[in-house]
Structures are given as C-alpha cells and as structure tokens.
Design a protein around this motif. Structure first.
Motif, mmCIF file in Angstrom:
data_model
loop_
_atom_site.group_PDB
_atom_site.id
_atom_site.type_symbol
_atom_site.label_atom_id
_atom_site.label_comp_id
_atom_site.label_asym_id
_atom_site.label_seq_id
_atom_site.Cartn_x
_atom_site.Cartn_y
_atom_site.Cartn_z
ATOM 1 N N ILE A 172 -18.668 -33.292 2.970
ATOM 2 C CA ILE A 172 -18.164 -33.797 1.547
ATOM 3 C C ILE A 172 -16.694 -34.245 1.611
ATOM 4 O O ILE A 172 -15.917 -33.336 2.251
ATOM 5 C CB ILE A 172 -18.333 -32.797 0.424
ATOM 6 N N SER A 173 -16.432 -35.444 1.560
ATOM 7 C CA SER A 173 -14.973 -35.972 1.780
ATOM 8 C C SER A 173 -14.730 -37.143 0.779
ATOM 9 O O SER A 173 -15.517 -37.823 0.328
ATOM 10 C CB SER A 173 -14.784 -36.435 3.278
ATOM 11 N N ASP A 174 -13.445 -37.007 0.428
ATOM 12 C CA ASP A 174 -13.138 -38.413 -0.391
ATOM 13 C C ASP A 174 -13.030 -39.517 0.389
ATOM 14 O O ASP A 174 -13.073 -39.457 1.619
ATOM 15 C CB ASP A 174 -11.815 -38.048 -1.385
ATOM 16 N N GLN A 214 -11.455 -40.665 -4.055
ATOM 17 C CA GLN A 214 -10.517 -39.837 -4.063
ATOM 18 C C GLN A 214 -9.487 -39.628 -5.256
ATOM 19 O O GLN A 214 -9.507 -40.500 -6.287
ATOM 20 C CB GLN A 214 -9.094 -40.500 -2.938
ATOM 21 N N SER A 268 -11.835 -36.755 -9.811
ATOM 22 C CA SER A 268 -12.975 -36.412 -9.452
ATOM 23 C C SER A 268 -13.407 -34.945 -9.373
ATOM 24 O O SER A 268 -14.611 -34.774 -9.092
ATOM 25 C CB SER A 268 -13.123 -36.759 -7.757
ATOM 26 N N LYS A 269 -12.280 -34.046 -9.832
ATOM 27 C CA LYS A 269 -12.812 -32.700 -9.864
ATOM 28 C C LYS A 269 -13.258 -32.400 -11.430
ATOM 29 O O LYS A 269 -12.631 -31.789 -11.848
ATOM 30 C CB LYS A 269 -11.389 -31.847 -9.849
ATOM 31 N N ALA A 279 -16.378 -28.822 3.572
ATOM 32 C CA ALA A 279 -15.337 -29.677 2.771
ATOM 33 C C ALA A 279 -14.308 -30.280 3.729
ATOM 34 O O ALA A 279 -13.635 -29.377 4.468
ATOM 35 C CB ALA A 279 -14.737 -28.585 2.060
ATOM 36 N N GLY A 334 -11.073 -32.324 3.439
ATOM 37 C CA GLY A 334 -10.204 -32.910 2.793
ATOM 38 C C GLY A 334 -9.256 -31.760 2.068
ATOM 39 O O GLY A 334 -9.014 -30.710 2.480
ATOM 40 N N THR A 348 -11.456 -31.749 -2.811
ATOM 41 C CA THR A 348 -12.441 -31.433 -2.053
ATOM 42 C C THR A 348 -13.151 -30.162 -1.855
ATOM 43 O O THR A 348 -14.330 -29.785 -1.958
ATOM 44 C CB THR A 348 -12.324 -32.307 -0.761
ATOM 45 N N THR A 356 -16.493 -28.888 -3.243
ATOM 46 C CA THR A 356 -17.598 -28.594 -2.263
ATOM 47 C C THR A 356 -18.088 -27.246 -2.488
ATOM 48 O O THR A 356 -19.181 -26.613 -2.415
ATOM 49 C CB THR A 356 -17.056 -28.860 -0.815
#
Ligand code: GLY
Length: 253
Positions: free
Chosen positions: A42-44, A73, A77-78, A103, A105, A109, A113
C-alpha cells in the motif's frame, strides 16, 4: 551501517532494522520472517512512483507474490473512505488470511495500512517500510493505526503491532527538505522529553545530520526507535507514560 532493535511485547514482539539501502533486500528479509505468502503493497502515488518497482522486484525475486495498490498522496486520504476502497481492492484480488500488507510510505500510509490490516478479514499481518523521517522515528513503531473524521484526528483506529519495521535511511534523499525538517522536530522532541544527552549529541552533529550522513543518521534513528520501543513496551495502550510521546504533537497537528 545496519542496526536492529527489538520491540518486546511477548508474542507480538518484532524487530526494527535500520540501514542505508536495506530496501533492496526487503524480499529476502520478508521471506526470512515468513509473515505472509503474498503482500499488498500500500503506497501513495508519489512514493509508489519512486520505490514501488524496487520493492515489488525484491519481493518477486525472493519468491513472494505482491500487488501494488496505490491511493492519492496527502492527509485527505487518511479517511474511512480510503479504507473502504483499499479493502475492496484487496477483496477483488482475492486477499485472504494467509496474505499480508506492506506499508510503503509516510505516516498517512502507515496509519491507514495498519488500520486496514487490523480489520481486513478480522486481522492480517503487516509490515512497515516508512519513507519519511517522521514515520521512521515515530509513527511506524508502536502499533497506533487510524484515520481522521471531521470531529478530530485519529479518532477512529486500533492498536495493532506490525510484524517488522524496515527503515532504509537512503530514501531520505528523495524526501522534500521541509518534510525532513518536520521529522527532525520529532527527533529533537525525543531529546527534549526523554534524553538530554541525545539533545546535546544532535546539537553537536547538526552538519552531518543535515548532510544526511548515514554514519550519523542511522544511529540517530536507532536511538529514537529505542526510546519509542522502551515507552511502548511499558505502556502499549497509552494508559499513562506513552503520553510523553505526544509532546509537541498538538502544535504539530
Ligand atoms: N505517536 C505517538 C505514539 O505512538 O504514542
């Protein structure tokens, strides 16, 4: 330079490995750990563009399956909607309880994650590969996960420990300088809150730190992780002592 420290939490104990360039060896490291048969990375979009290929390549070379799953990013996104979208991506790819998450990032992230890992199929393993200084010295260690809701930051989340934390200091070379300085505020905070000698050591090594000299950066991050691990071992769920780690966070947020 490579250093390993342990977070001692009984059967949920794990190691933090810190070194320059160790992301290249993430595949063999995870294979040795044997945490999962396949990983959802999982990454931006920014970090995925920089390191997504390298991590996938290392895992595949080690015979570990993986899928890169990217989200936009940024702090926005949180959010619970990201968790729902990522959970659907995992389900569509047939992720089950033998699989895990990685995770890749910064703090956002790692937090989403970890939260997703703690609730997907009622909990699957995850590992932290933090790429910001702030995540390397704070958020990737200790098992706090979560998302923000309109009423406040981190109001929805879990305590859920990773199986391993792998910190590659070389990635700091692609971190925007402002972000590096933001992480340094957290490093200095450890000195101010917990270890006066470390505070003095930071002062004496300013030039080498700002030059990202691995000979100084690796021990600096190790010392922060050591302090964090020690606090988390004593008070994992923040009944009291762990609050010392929040020093400076309200103004930081
Ligand atoms: N970030 C503060 C803590 O993990 O307790």
């Amino acid at each position: 330079v490579e250093e390993t420290i342990q977070v001692g939490l009984g059967d949920r104990s794990y190691s933090i490995t810190i070194g320059a360039g160790i992301m290249e060896r993430i595949g063999p490291m995870l294979q040795a750990g044997g945490f999962a048969k396949r990983y959802g990375i999982i990454s931006d979009d920014r970090v995925a563009a920089l390191y997504g290929e390298q991590v996938q390549h290392s895992l595949r070379q080690a015979g570990i399956g993986c899928e890169l799953i990217v989200f936009p990013q940024g702090e926005a996104s949180k959010h619970l909607t990201t968790i729902g979208t990522l959970a659907s991506s995992l389900a569509e790819r047939g992720f089950d309880r033998g699989d895990g998450l990685l995770a890749l990032g910064g703090g956002v992230t790692g937090d989403i994650t970890g939260f997703l890992a703690s609730i997907y199929m009622r909990g699957i393993p995850f590992v932290q590969v933090p790429t910001s200084l702030l995540a390397q010295v704070d958020s990737s260690v200790g098992g706090k996960t979560g998302v923000d809701i309109p009423q406040g930051k981190n109001l929805v989340g879990t305590f859920y420990q990773p199986r391993a934390v792998v910190i590659d200091t070389r990635v700091l070379h692609t971190l925007p300088h402002e972000e590096f300085l933001g992480g340094m505020a957290e490093v200095i905070k450890y000195g101010a809150a917990i270890d006066a000698d470390f505070f003095t050591w930071l002062d004496m090594n300013q030039a080498a730190i700002l030059a990202l000299d691995a000979e100084v950066i690796v021990p600096m991050i190790r010392r922060c992780c050591e302090m964090k691990a020690s606090v988390v071992e004593q008070d994992e769920r923040e009944g009291g002592l762990r609050r010392i780690l929040n020093f400076g966070h309200t103004i930081g947020h």
